[in-house]
Design a protein around this motif. Sequence first.
Motif, PDB file in Angstrom:
ATOM      1  N   THR A  16      -8.145  11.207  -7.889  1.00 54.13           N
ATOM      2  CA  THR A  16      -8.671  11.797  -6.666  1.00 54.13           C
ATOM      3  C   THR A  16      -8.681  10.753  -5.556  1.00 54.13           C
ATOM      4  N   SER A  17      -8.805  11.220  -4.310  1.00 58.48           N
ATOM      5  CA  SER A  17      -8.815  10.304  -3.172  1.00 58.48           C
ATOM      6  C   SER A  17      -9.983   9.331  -3.249  1.00 58.48           C
ATOM      7  N   SER A  18     -11.170   9.843  -3.602  1.00 54.15           N
ATOM      8  CA  SER A  18     -12.355   8.988  -3.663  1.00 54.15           C
ATOM      9  C   SER A  18     -12.216   7.928  -4.744  1.00 54.15           C
ATOM     10  N   GLN A  19     -11.594   8.285  -5.872  1.00 55.64           N
ATOM     11  CA  GLN A  19     -11.399   7.314  -6.942  1.00 55.64           C
ATOM     12  C   GLN A  19     -10.394   6.242  -6.532  1.00 55.64           C
ATOM     13  N   TYR A  20      -9.373   6.640  -5.795  1.00 52.45           N
ATOM     14  CA  TYR A  20      -8.364   5.672  -5.343  1.00 52.45           C
ATOM     15  C   TYR A  20      -8.995   4.670  -4.383  1.00 52.45           C
ATOM     16  N   VAL A  21      -9.857   5.177  -3.471  1.00 52.68           N
ATOM     17  CA  VAL A  21     -10.554   4.286  -2.547  1.00 52.68           C
ATOM     18  C   VAL A  21     -11.481   3.346  -3.322  1.00 52.68           C
ATOM     19  N   LEU A  42      -1.619   4.873   2.966  1.00 51.59           N
ATOM     20  CA  LEU A  42      -0.666   3.863   3.427  1.00 51.59           C
ATOM     21  C   LEU A  42      -1.340   2.486   3.449  1.00 51.59           C
ATOM     22  N   PHE A  43      -2.587   2.443   3.913  1.00 52.57           N
ATOM     23  CA  PHE A  43      -3.314   1.179   3.947  1.00 52.57           C
ATOM     24  C   PHE A  43      -3.660   0.699   2.533  1.00 52.57           C
ATOM     25  N   LEU A  44      -4.092   1.630   1.693  1.00 51.15           N
ATOM     26  CA  LEU A  44      -4.475   1.259   0.328  1.00 51.15           C
ATOM     27  C   LEU A  44      -3.274   0.804  -0.490  1.00 51.15           C
ATOM     28  N   ASP A  45      -2.113   1.371  -0.211  1.00 53.22           N
ATOM     29  CA  ASP A  45      -0.904   1.030  -0.964  1.00 53.22           C
ATOM     30  C   ASP A  45      -0.384  -0.368  -0.639  1.00 53.22           C
ATOM     31  N   TYR A  80      -6.528  -4.388   4.934  1.00 57.05           N
ATOM     32  CA  TYR A  80      -7.732  -4.284   4.109  1.00 57.05           C
ATOM     33  C   TYR A  80      -8.573  -3.122   4.613  1.00 57.05           C
ATOM     34  N   LEU A  81      -8.933  -2.227   3.695  1.00 55.38           N
ATOM     35  CA  LEU A  81      -9.710  -1.042   4.039  1.00 55.38           C
ATOM     36  C   LEU A  81     -11.146  -1.216   3.567  1.00 55.38           C
ATOM     37  N   SER A  82     -12.092  -1.071   4.498  1.00 51.65           N
ATOM     38  CA  SER A  82     -13.511  -1.079   4.168  1.00 51.65           C
ATOM     39  C   SER A  82     -14.088   0.302   4.436  1.00 51.65           C
ATOM     40  N   LYS A 142     -20.175   4.488   6.846  1.00 49.74           N
ATOM     41  CA  LYS A 142     -19.780   5.899   6.873  1.00 49.74           C
ATOM     42  C   LYS A 142     -18.468   6.132   7.622  1.00 49.74           C
ATOM     43  N   ARG A 143     -17.593   5.131   7.592  1.00 48.28           N
ATOM     44  CA  ARG A 143     -16.280   5.268   8.217  1.00 48.28           C
ATOM     45  C   ARG A 143     -15.305   4.367   7.479  1.00 48.28           C
ATOM     46  N   HIS A 144     -14.028   4.738   7.515  1.00 49.94           N
ATOM     47  CA  HIS A 144     -12.983   3.919   6.914  1.00 49.94           C
ATOM     48  C   HIS A 144     -12.394   3.034   8.007  1.00 49.94           C
ATOM     49  N   THR A 145     -12.580   1.734   7.873  1.00 45.98           N
ATOM     50  CA  THR A 145     -12.132   0.768   8.875  1.00 45.98           C
ATOM     51  C   THR A 145     -11.066  -0.129   8.274  1.00 45.98           C
ATOM     52  N   VAL A 146      -9.986  -0.347   9.029  1.00 41.00           N
ATOM     53  CA  VAL A 146      -8.860  -1.138   8.528  1.00 41.00           C
ATOM     54  C   VAL A 146      -8.742  -2.435   9.311  1.00 41.00           C
ATOM     55  N   PHE A 147      -8.507  -3.525   8.570  1.00 39.49           N
ATOM     56  CA  PHE A 147      -8.250  -4.839   9.158  1.00 39.49           C
ATOM     57  C   PHE A 147      -6.794  -5.222   8.918  1.00 39.49           C
TER      58      PHE A 147
END
Length: 403
Positions: A27-32, A323-326, A332-334, A338-343
């Motif tokens: 699932t998406s939540s598990q991947y995150v 795409l960021f997680l891959d 880097y995804l944090s 309560k938000r997904h922030t990418v560095f």
Amino acid sequence: MATQLLKFIPKHPNGYPFHLLSKPKTTSSQYVASRARDATFEKFMDHYKSLIKVIAIQDLILANPNKNPPSISLDFLSRLSQKLHLNKGARSFLRKYPHVFDFVDDGSKSGALIMLTKRAVEISEIEAAVIRESLPVVVERLVRVLSMSVSKSVPLRAIFKVWRELGLPDDFEESVIGRYPMLFQLCDGNEPNTHTLKLVASYRHDHFTAAVENWRVMECCKEDSKLDKSSIRYSFKQGFPPGMRLRKNFKAKVKEWQRLPYVGPYEEIGEKKKSKIGIVGFEKRAVAIVHEFMNLTVEKIIEVEKITHFRKWFGIDFNMRDLFLDHPGIFYLSVKGKRHTVFLREAYERGHLIDPNPIYEARRKLLDLVILGRHGLLAEPIESHEHCVDLQQDHFEQGNEIS
């Protein structure tokens, strides 16, 4: 070689190949949740998520220029607590940052007035001045964003989502778009009361060089470099989270992906190939576009929700968060706040931009005040950037201890 690459590509349940570096997903939540953590970025986000709320309140205060000094009532802010995610209420949040906010009891029914401290006002004025001075750079950023679009246009509402990230002035419709009609054209959108921002047809947009190409040149020009440009022609700088286990098979996938050709973010794309190799190539182009977009931002940080508004216009057919997680070596995804922030990983070292720009440096002063919290209340008026830095170093050194 291209045929061999397909052996490394995990399959999506729908049959489409995922990126070379991805793991089988449930699932998406598990991947995150399964992503490798980077303690330095996570520690930075502890403060940055508060900074976002501070900026939202600051904007509300400064939106009342007719009041001298600008202010809002505590009662008004309290009604917005849920929307601004002030979980313990407005008063409790404001008390955490006495170097940013002042309370003044005016005796009215609406309760105390909230205004910015003298230092916070100074920082706001410094940022506004720096943005005005940086206008030519800011204009080029906007031109570059439009140049990456397939149609050389994006919805105006998408620009409103990222105007602060791009370092645009808050009145950019007049001061940038209206001031440069030789570059920008505002047209009616496909829906009522919407507008599309276009790059004028006569503008030559194929002369830009992507930031990653500059990095490749620099790598080859180092004194001790044994590389030649052809060996890293399609490579991106990689830096993985501390403690992330880089298995032999994983390293092989990265190496193959680095060599994979792709069409650059400012190059015209031809017809999309539906073959597996074609899909992988377009996935790498999507990475290149997002990488370049993040390089155009002031702080090299962006929320996934905001950049998703550009996905269709950039011709990206992939889920942006995946795409960021891959690509954990590039982004880097944090998920804090309560938000997904990418560095953009390569842009940061120990919570600071490696190559800071004037707008970033102005904004960092406000973050310094947030990090101070209630420290120094009994001391002299704060001119202690050094003290802020010491506090930040303590936080980041603690954050680097990976358990």
